[in-house]
Scaffold this active site. Sequence first.
Site: not given
Length: 220
Positions: A83-85
């Site tokens: 997951i990219k945040v």
Amino acid sequence: MEFFLDTAEVSEVVEIASWGILDGVTTNPSLIKKSGRDFKQVVREIAEICSGPISAEVTALDADGMIAQGLALKADLPDNVIIKVPCTDSGLKATKVLSDQGIGVNVTLIFSAAQALMASKAGAMYISPFIGRIDDTGHDGMALVAEIMTTWKSYRVTNTKVLAASIRHPQHILQCLLLGAHTATMPTKVFKQLVKHPLTDRGLDDFLADWADVEKAGKA
Ligand code: G3P
């Protein structure tokens, strides 16, 4: 160094993966828009072609929304999706919660060594400094990678890999290699530029011409 492809074009992933050296893929909302395709479907297809980490980015701005999106993506997509945040205070909060659950997080839009260290402290698996976008402002993007690598050594950071992003040309990759960055994500064009060398082409032409003479002489 890990070589990642920065794209949401499945055909590009197929092509570069066929070389046998593709370690992962990064996507972002702009790349998904450019592909014109359904976000999850694209990420699913990419994750089936490349077994390395595939970054899928959340779009919520608040921590609870990011966490909910991250968990939903993890539940719905293959295991190798991470997951990219974004590197905001909410992003740090979401990184801590998701990484505490064993979910890989790539903290993106990093423009300072302090942001990088904070993301690492929150538990990021990767931090993504945007080299080309800093160069675009007239500053030196590679100086940021150097600063991060120095601080990583000073603070003995081992839990987070430096993923150089916004790569524009092969020199960026060479400089990242020299600085010891763990990973770089680059467009297909840069992958192709990296493998190509005029002396390789010229040498191959010479070998083939000489081999044709060997064959003509019946000595092959
Ligand atoms: O994946 C994020 C990053 O690589 C974006 O690159 O070329 O849009 O600055 P660019």
